[in-house]
Design an enzyme around this catalytic site. Structure first.
Site, short mmCIF file in Angstrom:
data_model
loop_
_atom_site.label_atom_id
_atom_site.label_comp_id
_atom_site.label_asym_id
_atom_site.label_seq_id
_atom_site.Cartn_x
_atom_site.Cartn_y
_atom_site.Cartn_z
N ASP A 108 0.86 -1.18 0.00
CA ASP A 108 0.00 0.00 0.00
C ASP A 108 0.91 1.24 0.00
O ASP A 108 1.83 1.32 -0.80
CB ASP A 108 -0.95 -0.05 1.20
CG ASP A 108 -2.13 0.91 1.09
OD1 ASP A 108 -3.16 0.54 0.50
OD2 ASP A 108 -2.01 2.04 1.60
N TYR A 117 -3.08 10.89 1.08
CA TYR A 117 -3.74 10.80 -0.22
C TYR A 117 -3.74 12.17 -0.90
O TYR A 117 -3.47 12.28 -2.10
CB TYR A 117 -5.18 10.30 -0.06
CG TYR A 117 -5.30 8.82 0.19
CD1 TYR A 117 -5.51 7.94 -0.86
CD2 TYR A 117 -5.23 8.30 1.47
CE1 TYR A 117 -5.64 6.57 -0.64
CE2 TYR A 117 -5.36 6.94 1.71
CZ TYR A 117 -5.56 6.08 0.65
OH TYR A 117 -5.66 4.73 0.88
N HIS A 138 -4.67 -8.00 0.91
CA HIS A 138 -3.97 -6.73 0.98
C HIS A 138 -3.11 -6.61 2.23
O HIS A 138 -2.03 -6.00 2.19
CB HIS A 138 -5.00 -5.60 0.95
CG HIS A 138 -4.42 -4.25 0.71
ND1 HIS A 138 -3.79 -3.89 -0.45
CD2 HIS A 138 -4.38 -3.14 1.52
CE1 HIS A 138 -3.38 -2.63 -0.37
NE2 HIS A 138 -3.73 -2.16 0.80
#
Length: 388
Positions: A175, A304, A364
């Site tokens: 990630d 982000y 994930h």
């Protein structure tokens, strides 16, 4: 650097329980399962367990068995776990989590990585493990200034490892940890012996002819990437554009924070009906509780915003590379990740791949879901570095 011990005031836990007890629940369209979001009955059950069954103090005691520290780097208070191996020739290993991640997801791999002799492994595979929290996440948050993008995190990690006396180390991540680890390998190749990734997004080339002879497995992986883009990536657009707005609900409502993370764990793990099929319920709730108690819904989302190309709102461009890496790279592909890598495209993205593994189990959160496979692959990659 200062030693750190988790000691949450009881008043904060009482406030959490009070808010959970007085949750204002929405209605829902019946019979939809997870298609429109987290099902009401499931979340009510999970919230009730969080309030009456989950023991934060027991979890706090478990977490405090790990040596934890804080240090200020570039204006941020960085919290990190640092577990040294009893083996004198252990390899330093820097592990970086992603969103919505925490050092909690690595609890089951720290022992085998640092002390393989005690876990039936080869002592030559030992690591000194460093697991920092990205500024803005958990006890490294909240941050109170702009600019904490992937590049800045990588610079902070380089400084952290230097302060710990590690001149040469392996960087590992998935990630956001993938991007931080790659950035470290790019900017500090004299320090990074190799980069190991348990996630690498491989976007297809623009020429459709290059897709003609893909295997059914790889076509399925392309389908997963498309499904993620169309159905599962709403959080990315929201946090990359308006992270502050969503933070009000997440910081004021523990059930809101619970639903926000439960949906990620359901959709991104090797699970079908509920996240607990893939990860331990109490460990998952520990991660949710950390986000809640540290009030880092807003600051953890800022990465982000900071790491997005603001000229065209393109977050994917940051993930798409190419990465002109000069140090060896290892990739572990877990089939139930949100977008499992396609090797042909990966080798164009990363020219120095020397290690490639594929696993039918796991998603994930690889270290959380399949700790044995994660440890096995990190060991194999590090072993290959010594042999080269």
């Amino acid at each position: 650097m200062q030693s750190f011990r988790i000691d949450i005031p009881q008043a904060d836990l009482d406030d959490l329980h009070r808010r959970l007890e007085h949750t204002r629940w929405p209605d829902e369209v019946p019979g939809q399962g997870w298609a429109r979001g987290v099902p009401l009955d499931y979340l009510k059950e999970l919230a009730a367990y969080w309030r009456t069954g989950f023991d934060w103090r027991a979890m706090e005691s478990t977490l405090n068995q790990l040596p934890q520290f804080t240090t200020e780097i570039d204006g941020a208070n960085v919290h990190f776990v640092h577990v040294t191996s009893p083996e004198p020739n252990a390899t330093p290993l820097l592990i970086t989590h992603g969103w919505p991640g925490s050092f909690v997801e690595f609890l089951d791999v720290i022992g085998p990585l640092t002390d393989p002799r005690a876990h039936g492994g080869d002592p030559a595979d030992a690591f000194h493990v460093v697991i920092p929290a990205i500024p803005g996440f958990g006890f490294s948050g909240p941050t109170r200034e702009a600019g904490w993008d992937v590049d800045r995190v990588a610079r902070a990690w380089r400084e952290l490892m230097a302060r710990l006396g590690y001149d040469r180390y392996v960087a590992q991540g998935g990630d956001w940890g993938m991007l931080v680890s790659l950035e470290l390998g790019l900017t500090a190749p004299e320090r990074v012996a190799g980069v190991h990734l348990n996630m690498l997004v491989t976007f297809p080339p623009e020429d459709p002819a290059e897709l003609a002879d893909l295997s059914p497995v790889d076509m399925g992986r392309l389908g997963k990437l498309l499904h993620f883009d169309l159905e599962l990536s709403g959080h990315m657009k929201l946090m990359a554009t308006r992270p502050q707005t969503v933070a009000y609900a997440l910081t004021d409502s523990p059930v809101g924070q619970l639903a926000w993370l439960a949906e990620r764990y359901m959709e991104w793990t090797d699970s079908h009906l509920r996240p607990e099929e893939a990860v331990d319920r109490d460990r998952f709730l520990a991660i949710v509780t950390l986000y809640w108690l540290t009030a880092t819904a807003a600051s953890s989302a800022q990465i982000y915003y900071e790491s997005t190309d603001r000229t065209n709102q393109n977050l994917a461009a940051r993930w798409a590379g190419p990465w002109p890496l000069t140090v060896p790279a290892g990739v572990a592909v877990f089939e139930h990740d949100i977008a499992p890598s396609i090797r042909r495209f990966a080798e164009r993205l990363l020219p120095t791949i020397t290690h490639w593994s594929e696993f039918e189990r796991g998603g994930h959160f690889a270290a959380f879901e399949e700790p044995d496979l994660f440890v096995q692959d990190v060991r194999a990659f590090a072993r290959s570095l010594k042999q080269s």
